[in-house]
Design a protein around this motif. Sequence first.
Motif, short mmCIF file in Angstrom:
data_model
loop_
_atom_site.label_atom_id
_atom_site.label_comp_id
_atom_site.label_asym_id
_atom_site.label_seq_id
_atom_site.Cartn_x
_atom_site.Cartn_y
_atom_site.Cartn_z
N LYS A 3 0.84 -1.20 0.00
CA LYS A 3 0.00 0.00 0.00
C LYS A 3 0.87 1.24 0.00
CE LYS A 3 -4.20 -1.56 2.14
NZ LYS A 3 -5.19 -1.26 3.13
N THR A 5 0.32 5.41 0.27
CA THR A 5 -0.63 6.50 0.52
C THR A 5 0.12 7.80 0.38
OG1 THR A 5 -1.84 5.14 2.10
CG2 THR A 5 -2.22 7.51 2.17
N ASN A 52 -1.58 0.84 -3.67
CA ASN A 52 -2.75 1.70 -3.56
C ASN A 52 -2.25 3.13 -3.40
OD1 ASN A 52 -5.39 2.56 -3.10
ND2 ASN A 52 -5.28 2.19 -0.92
N VAL A 90 -5.71 1.80 -7.48
CA VAL A 90 -5.03 0.56 -7.13
C VAL A 90 -4.44 0.05 -8.44
CG1 VAL A 90 -5.28 -1.81 -6.31
CG2 VAL A 90 -6.60 0.03 -5.23
#
Length: 114
Positions: A3, A5, A52, A90
């Motif tokens: 992930k 961010t 992501n 994603v």
Amino acid sequence: MKKMTITGAFILAVATFATAQKLETGKNFEREISGPEKHTYDVQLKKDEAFNLIVEQRGADVVLRVFARDGTLVADQDSPTGTKGDEAMVFVAPESGNYRVEISPFVTTADKGK
């Protein structure tokens, strides 16, 4: 799943893998962006690995694009969130390698935003 961010908008425009800022898992940062600026980031992925990417838009409506090492566009994202809210993507790597993530305003005449 890996992930990534990213919170904010972006100020440095860098065009090559050699000089692009590397994205790091879980690391947030804030930048400004306006007009025709394009900000690029580098991410290394293995085949079928996913990341992501989330950009919190504050006054800047941005488009997210992912390019393969050869410059081929492999993914893009622009949801109808306007200049506020999250722009999210994603991405699952079709093959192992280095990918370039480009973040740019939806409109090249856009005012500065974060």
